[in-house]
Design a protein around this motif. Structure first.
Motif, PDB file in Angstrom:
ATOM      1  N   UNK A   1      -3.665  -6.304  -8.576  1.00  0.00           N
ATOM      2  CA  UNK A   1      -3.327  -5.031  -7.948  1.00  0.00           C
ATOM      3  C   UNK A   1      -4.270  -3.928  -8.431  1.00  0.00           C
ATOM      4  N   UNK A   2      -4.600  -3.936  -9.705  1.00  0.00           N
ATOM      5  CA  UNK A   2      -5.559  -2.959 -10.225  1.00  0.00           C
ATOM      6  C   UNK A   2      -6.946  -3.167  -9.609  1.00  0.00           C
ATOM      7  N   UNK A   3      -7.295  -4.442  -9.374  1.00  0.00           N
ATOM      8  CA  UNK A   3      -8.576  -4.755  -8.719  1.00  0.00           C
ATOM      9  C   UNK A   3      -8.586  -4.231  -7.292  1.00  0.00           C
ATOM     10  N   UNK A   4      -7.495  -4.477  -6.591  1.00  0.00           N
ATOM     11  CA  UNK A   4      -7.368  -3.994  -5.218  1.00  0.00           C
ATOM     12  C   UNK A   4      -7.508  -2.475  -5.162  1.00  0.00           C
ATOM     13  N   UNK A   5      -6.873  -1.777  -6.102  1.00  0.00           N
ATOM     14  CA  UNK A   5      -6.987  -0.322  -6.131  1.00  0.00           C
ATOM     15  C   UNK A   5      -8.442   0.114  -6.344  1.00  0.00           C
ATOM     16  N   UNK A   6      -9.157  -0.622  -7.170  1.00  0.00           N
ATOM     17  CA  UNK A   6     -10.571  -0.301  -7.391  1.00  0.00           C
ATOM     18  C   UNK A   6     -11.379  -0.483  -6.111  1.00  0.00           C
ATOM     19  N   UNK A   7     -11.125  -1.572  -5.393  1.00  0.00           N
ATOM     20  CA  UNK A   7     -11.819  -1.819  -4.119  1.00  0.00           C
ATOM     21  C   UNK A   7     -11.558  -0.669  -3.145  1.00  0.00           C
ATOM     22  N   UNK A   8     -10.308  -0.247  -3.060  1.00  0.00           N
ATOM     23  CA  UNK A   8      -9.968   0.835  -2.134  1.00  0.00           C
ATOM     24  C   UNK A   8     -10.606   2.153  -2.555  1.00  0.00           C
ATOM     25  N   UNK A   9     -10.664   2.406  -3.860  1.00  0.00           N
ATOM     26  CA  UNK A   9     -11.295   3.644  -4.350  1.00  0.00           C
ATOM     27  C   UNK A   9     -12.775   3.689  -4.010  1.00  0.00           C
ATOM     28  N   UNK A  10     -13.430   2.526  -4.073  1.00  0.00           N
ATOM     29  CA  UNK A  10     -14.867   2.491  -3.791  1.00  0.00           C
ATOM     30  C   UNK A  10     -15.179   2.795  -2.331  1.00  0.00           C
ATOM     31  N   UNK A  11     -14.216   2.590  -1.442  1.00  0.00           N
ATOM     32  CA  UNK A  11     -14.388   2.948  -0.038  1.00  0.00           C
ATOM     33  C   UNK A  11     -15.230   2.003   0.782  1.00  0.00           C
ATOM     34  N   UNK A  12     -15.537   0.815   0.266  1.00  0.00           N
ATOM     35  CA  UNK A  12     -16.426  -0.096   0.997  1.00  0.00           C
ATOM     36  C   UNK A  12     -15.752  -0.755   2.192  1.00  0.00           C
ATOM     37  N   UNK A  13     -14.433  -0.646   2.293  1.00  0.00           N
ATOM     38  CA  UNK A  13     -13.728  -1.252   3.436  1.00  0.00           C
ATOM     39  C   UNK A  13     -13.641  -0.305   4.623  1.00  0.00           C
ATOM     40  N   UNK A  14     -14.003   0.938   4.417  1.00  0.00           N
ATOM     41  CA  UNK A  14     -13.908   1.905   5.505  1.00  0.00           C
ATOM     42  C   UNK A  14     -12.464   2.313   5.745  1.00  0.00           C
ATOM     43  N   UNK A  15     -12.146   2.595   7.003  1.00  0.00           N
ATOM     44  CA  UNK A  15     -10.767   2.962   7.356  1.00  0.00           C
ATOM     45  C   UNK A  15      -9.925   1.690   7.431  1.00  0.00           C
ATOM     46  N   UNK A  16      -8.845   1.628   6.649  1.00  0.00           N
ATOM     47  CA  UNK A  16      -8.021   0.427   6.578  1.00  0.00           C
ATOM     48  C   UNK A  16      -7.175   0.302   7.841  1.00  0.00           C
ATOM     49  N   UNK A  17      -7.271  -0.858   8.491  1.00  0.00           N
ATOM     50  CA  UNK A  17      -6.478  -1.091   9.694  1.00  0.00           C
ATOM     51  C   UNK A  17      -5.277  -1.994   9.424  1.00  0.00           C
ATOM     52  N   UNK A  18      -5.454  -3.001   8.569  1.00  0.00           N
ATOM     53  CA  UNK A  18      -4.352  -3.903   8.240  1.00  0.00           C
ATOM     54  C   UNK A  18      -4.340  -4.196   6.740  1.00  0.00           C
TER      55      UNK A  18
END
Length: 362
Positions: free
Chosen positions: A135-152
């Motif tokens: 979960x902490x890893x996932x939060x890091x991925x989201x903070x970095x913004x490399x996924x763009x706008x999250x759809x799902x």
């Protein structure tokens, strides 16, 4: 001047107390001291008095709650007992840590929040999986913004246990029992941490095992959470899932995706006797690293994304000690647990009526 440790009473001596609370509290001796444990019926191979010499052993909650030296009560008993025990402890002037699920109903949550405010005592819910490494890893991925706008956003806690389990309290139908109060409480709390309260909930709550336990609690659930201008979120726990590696997270966005298999290792390590601070504690094996896919030159390109090294579940009690000293808020606000209960109650209503439930409804 260093303040003395807070005296802690542990209510219950089952798996939760032995694995998720006692080792973590013992790991912070400058903050906490276990002064006693409630164990109603010790056995030759299960005796808190033998396991923890020098610690008081009480046979009832009332005995522990009457102890003037107790600063903190940790409730690790079955869910339908949580409300009465938390209420009595708060009214007796104790701070309270309660295992998940918080309480079975929103009405009970409301009352406990009012009592905590009135008594001026701290109340927090043990949502340890906020400190899962994945979960902490996932939060890091989201903070970095490399996924763009999250759809799902999908969060899974699937297992393959198709045969009915032994008759334990977890499989009996009672308030606060069943998969959505067990594993679902964790995954819903994580979603709430990321996205807040959804606008709508569509729930499917069922029993998947071939031989249903007569009168037993539900063992599986799938929730679809809808957010205005946000992702569609799936929260799932299946008990029939014959996979070599179980999917944990799958997040898709406009410029990338992240997929992670396997569950956090801390629970199994604690059961095996490892403790925070031991070499390798909480560290994900490379075989369970996530996969980050980015759009490069118009094409998806996958790369391994190593799991971060976690602060471990001990962080819950470290933060709680700071809150007791007035230096921070509690690690998990009871208001957060109440919000998650509103999602659970909406899911039951949705599953029963076969419709999407707005959280604007009473």
């Amino acid at each position: 001047m260093t303040s003395k440790p807070f005296n802690v009473a542990i209510i219950g001596y089952g798996l939760s107390a032995k694995v998720f609370h006692i080792p973590l509290i013992q790991g912070l001796p400058s903050d906490f001291k276990i002064c006693g444990i409630v164990q109603r019926s010790p056995k030759a191979n299960d005796d808190a008095g033998k396991d923890l010499p020098g610690v008081k052993i009480w046979r009832s909650f009332d005995e522990a709650n009457a102890e003037k030296d107790v600063d903190v009560v940790v409730v690790t008993t079955i869910p339908e007992t949580h409300f009465d025990m938390c209420k009595a402890a708060l009214q007796a002037g104790k701070h309270v840590v309660v295992e998940k699920p918080f309480v079975p109903t929103l009405k009970e949550a409301d009352e406990l929040l009012k009592i905590a405010t009135r008594t001026g005592k701290l109340l927090t819910v043990y949502q340890n999986r906020r400190w899962d490494a994945d979960f902490l890893t996932l939060q890091q991925v989201l903070r970095e913004g490399s996924l763009g706008e999250i759809s799902e956003f999908e969060t899974h806690y699937d297992r393959h246990r198709p045969d009915p389990p032994p008759d334990t309290w977890k499989v009996r139908e009672a308030p606060g029992h069943g998969s959505i109060f067990d594993l679902g409480t964790h995954t819903i709390d994580q979603v709430y941490c990321l996205f807040g309260r959804p606008q709508g909930v569509t729930g499917f709550i069922t029993t998947q095992r071939r031989e249903k336990i007569p009168g037993g609690a539900h063992d599986s659930h799938t929730l679809i959470l809808q957010y205005k201008d946000g992702p569609m979120v799936t929260v799932k726990a299946a008990i029939v899932s014959p996979e070599e590696k179980q999917l944990r997270y799958w997040i898709r966005g406009t410029t990338g995706s992240f997929k992670k298999f396997g569950v956090d290792v801390q629970e199994d390590q604690l059961k095996a006797g490892k403790r925070p601070g031991d070499e390798g504690f909480g560290v994900d094996p490379p075989g369970l690293y996530g996969t980050l896919t980015k759009i490069v030159g118009g094409m998806p390109k996958a790369e391994t994304f190593p799991t971060v090294e976690p602060k471990t579940y001990e962080e819950f009690y470290r933060l709680f000690a700071k809150a007791l000293r007035g230096e921070s808020e509690v690690p998990v606000k009871p208001e957060d647990a109440k919000a998650c209960l509103s999602i659970i109650e909406a899911a039951f209503l949705s599953s029963r009526d076969g419709r999407t439930v707005s959280l604007r409804e009473p």
